[in-house]
Design an enzyme around this catalytic site. Structure first.
Site, PDB file in Angstrom:
ATOM      1  N   PHE A   1       0.882  -1.166   0.000  1.00 20.38           N
ATOM      2  CA  PHE A   1       0.000   0.000   0.000  1.00 20.38           C
ATOM      3  C   PHE A   1       0.923   1.220   0.000  1.00 20.38           C
ATOM      4  O   PHE A   1       1.832   1.310   0.829  1.00 20.38           O
ATOM      5  CB  PHE A   1      -0.877  -0.020   1.256  1.00 20.38           C
ATOM      6  CG  PHE A   1      -1.959   1.017   1.252  1.00 20.38           C
ATOM      7  CD1 PHE A   1      -3.192   0.740   0.690  1.00 20.38           C
ATOM      8  CD2 PHE A   1      -1.747   2.269   1.809  1.00 20.38           C
ATOM      9  CE1 PHE A   1      -4.202   1.698   0.684  1.00 20.38           C
ATOM     10  CE2 PHE A   1      -2.760   3.226   1.802  1.00 20.38           C
ATOM     11  CZ  PHE A   1      -3.984   2.943   1.238  1.00 20.38           C
TER      12      PHE A   1
ATOM     13  N   ASP B   1       1.901  -4.292   9.293  1.00 17.60           N
ATOM     14  CA  ASP B   1       0.768  -3.424   9.012  1.00 17.60           C
ATOM     15  C   ASP B   1      -0.468  -4.318   8.934  1.00 17.60           C
ATOM     16  O   ASP B   1      -0.583  -5.151   8.021  1.00 17.60           O
ATOM     17  CB  ASP B   1       1.007  -2.672   7.691  1.00 17.60           C
ATOM     18  CG  ASP B   1      -0.107  -1.677   7.395  1.00 17.60           C
ATOM     19  OD1 ASP B   1      -1.254  -1.927   7.812  1.00 17.60           O
ATOM     20  OD2 ASP B   1       0.178  -0.667   6.734  1.00 17.60           O
TER      21      ASP B   1
ATOM     22  N   TYR C   1     -10.911   1.885  10.843  1.00 21.99           N
ATOM     23  CA  TYR C   1     -12.127   2.204  10.081  1.00 21.99           C
ATOM     24  C   TYR C   1     -12.456   1.156   9.025  1.00 21.99           C
ATOM     25  O   TYR C   1     -13.460   1.272   8.354  1.00 21.99           O
ATOM     26  CB  TYR C   1     -12.025   3.598   9.434  1.00 21.99           C
ATOM     27  CG  TYR C   1     -10.760   3.851   8.643  1.00 21.99           C
ATOM     28  CD1 TYR C   1     -10.600   3.340   7.365  1.00 21.99           C
ATOM     29  CD2 TYR C   1      -9.722   4.604   9.176  1.00 21.99           C
ATOM     30  CE1 TYR C   1      -9.441   3.568   6.640  1.00 21.99           C
ATOM     31  CE2 TYR C   1      -8.559   4.837   8.465  1.00 21.99           C
ATOM     32  CZ  TYR C   1      -8.423   4.317   7.193  1.00 21.99           C
ATOM     33  OH  TYR C   1      -7.271   4.541   6.491  1.00 21.99           O
ATOM     34  N   LYS C   2     -11.589   0.141   8.861  1.00 20.55           N
ATOM     35  CA  LYS C   2     -11.864  -0.906   7.868  1.00 20.55           C
ATOM     36  C   LYS C   2     -12.670  -2.011   8.549  1.00 20.55           C
ATOM     37  O   LYS C   2     -13.796  -1.788   8.964  1.00 20.55           O
ATOM     38  CB  LYS C   2     -10.560  -1.380   7.242  1.00 20.55           C
ATOM     39  CG  LYS C   2      -9.922  -0.265   6.392  1.00 20.55           C
ATOM     40  CD  LYS C   2      -8.557  -0.593   5.856  1.00 20.55           C
ATOM     41  CE  LYS C   2      -8.017   0.594   5.053  1.00 20.55           C
ATOM     42  NZ  LYS C   2      -6.581   0.493   4.769  1.00 20.55           N
TER      43      LYS C   2
ATOM     44  N   ARG D   1     -12.406  -5.475  -6.335  1.00 20.27           N
ATOM     45  CA  ARG D   1     -12.063  -5.955  -5.003  1.00 20.27           C
ATOM     46  C   ARG D   1     -13.303  -6.022  -4.121  1.00 20.27           C
ATOM     47  O   ARG D   1     -14.086  -5.070  -4.057  1.00 20.27           O
ATOM     48  CB  ARG D   1     -11.053  -4.964  -4.426  1.00 20.27           C
ATOM     49  CG  ARG D   1     -10.416  -5.378  -3.141  1.00 20.27           C
ATOM     50  CD  ARG D   1      -9.362  -4.363  -2.770  1.00 20.27           C
ATOM     51  NE  ARG D   1      -9.970  -3.152  -2.222  1.00 20.27           N
ATOM     52  CZ  ARG D   1      -9.432  -2.413  -1.247  1.00 20.27           C
ATOM     53  NH1 ARG D   1      -8.263  -2.756  -0.748  1.00 20.27           N
ATOM     54  NH2 ARG D   1     -10.044  -1.337  -0.797  1.00 20.27           N
TER      55      ARG D   1
END
Ligand SMILES: *Cc1c(COP(=O)(O)O)cnc(C)c1O
Length: 412
Positions: A127, A197, A222-223, A371
């Site tokens: 990422f 991560d 928040y995921k 995705r």
């Protein structure tokens, strides 16, 4: 091959031990939400938590809430609760800042613990913010960054010059899951430290950070953790490193005596030295409400459903003639993937947009990845069936020939 019917999926839902967890979330009517890996759904308890903070703690109690409502200790109180979800004993996690900032803090702390070494290892397909933060953390110094290629083996890059290895255990595009224990062991054998991560695994994958001897970890809330848009991130620092570890964002919240207002920085003992300054209390209340949903939930049960949902989704797509042009890029073996399913398809952007118009929300990652993040708390097996049917209908309608979908939106 036996056919998978909608009824079969409904039967699976009827036997689902996590079925009741869905009731803890607000889910818009007519929407199948397959984007829990970008922004989790809203826990029903969130509004009450925000209301209490606004109507009582802030409006009535004002400044006294720092103590009375224990605002000041929220970072470590939430951190302890969060730590349970990935095998971290209390006292090693704080909820604070953003993932990007916490990567910076962890990197610089790890570099400081290995002062003779000058190499950071990460991966090319990372990422991007992780790579950007390596650039920032090594700015103006003589550090070298080694990046493993997508097909490469990280083991080839780890040697006695490596200070820190920064990796996502679950790849945000493909969903591939790394062997965390093996990599942690390899790094330690070479004398290096590892920063994991966990953005795409926290809250959805059982992990044992303490047992595997992890050094540092960061991630967002928040995921899959459903803390709300922009809710603060977290950082884990193994207890054995805390006394020596120093991070460069040496703000007053990490000071040993913040209210003594001393002129010089003295880090507090323990995990609080990884804080910088005043935290966003309202946003943290979203994390608190989200963690309430996980109370008493066993992460192995979560994982079992996540695996089953992904398996079903993959099988449904594989046997649907309308989806024949999609190429699965997520590992088929459950133990090699997180909680998402991704397909490469050159016209994927238009298809994802068309699916969103039909209420099936997934997302698109350049250059050609469709995705779908499958959150086991609020998704049903039935939803997998309906989502794949709608996906096939969308593909059949050739949305890429529609001018509305020619322009890429600013946020995909
Ligand atoms: C989502 C994500 C981030 C987000 O970083 P922020 O600073 O919270 O915006 C970082 N790293 C990975 C791997 C992610 O998936």
């Amino acid at each position: 091959m036996t056919e998978i019917t909608r009824q079969h999926c409904k039967d699976l839902d009827a036997q689902d031990p996590l079925a009741a967890m869905r009731d803890a979330f607000h889910l818009p009517e007519g929407v199948i939400y397959l984007d829990g890996n970008s922004l989790g759904a809203q826990p029903k308890g969130a509004r009450a938590a925000f209301d209490r903070t606004i109507d009582v703690e802030w409006r009535e109690d004002l400044i006294t809430s720092w103590g009375k409502a224990e605002w000041f200790t929220l970072p470590e109180r939430l951190g302890d609760r969060l730590g349970r979800l990935f095998g971290a004993a209390p006292g090693q996690v704080v909820v604070c800042d953003t993932t990007s900032l916490n990567i910076y803090k962890a990197l610089r702390a790890a570099m400081g613990l290995r002062p003779e070494r000058r190499v950071i290892v990460s991966e090319k397909a990372s990422f991007p913010t992780d790579l950007y933060m390596i650039e920032g953390a090594t700015m103006g110094s003589d550090y070298e960054t080694r990046l493993v290629e997508p097909e490469g083996d990280i083991a080839d890059l780890i040697d006695a010059d490596v200070a820190a290895v920064l990796l996502s255990n679950v790849d945000y595009r493909t969903g591939r899951l790394l062997d965390m224990e093996r990599i942690t062991r390899l790094a330690h054998e070479a004398g290096a430290l590892v920063i994991w991560d966990l953005c795409h695994s926290a809250g959805v994958l059982p992990m044992e950070m303490d047992a595997m001897g992890a050094d540092f970890a960061v991630g967002c809330t928040y995921k899959y953790l459903n803390g709300g848009p922009g809710s603060p991130a977290f950082i884990y620092v193994a207890e054995r490193h805390q006394a020596e570890a120093r991070q460069p964002l040496s703000g007053w919240w990490g000071h040993a005596a913040p209210f003594a207002f001393e002129a010089e920085f003295r880090p507090v003992e323990g995990i609080r030295r990884f804080l910088c300054g005043t935290q966003p209390i309202l946003s943290m209340k979203g994390v608190e409400a989200a963690l309430d949903v996980f109370e008493g939930i066993d992460m192995q049960t979560v994982r079992a459903k996540s695996v089953a949902l992904c398996d079903l989704f993959i099988r449904l797509v594989a046997r649907h003639p309308g989806c024949a042009d999609l190429r699965l890029i997520t590992p088929e073996a459950a133990e090699e993937r997180g909680s998402q399913v991704s397909f490469a398809f050159d016209e994927g952007y238009a298809v994802v947009r068309a699916m969103i118009e039909r209420g099936v929300i997934g997302d698109f990652r350049a250059p050609n990845v469709m995705r779908f993040g499958l959150a086991p708390y609020y998704l049903r097996y039935e939803d997998m069936f309906d989502a794949v049917e709608i996906m096939a209908e969308c593909i059949a309608a050739r949305p890429w020939e529609d001018s509305r979908f020619a322009q890429m939106a600013a946020v995909t």
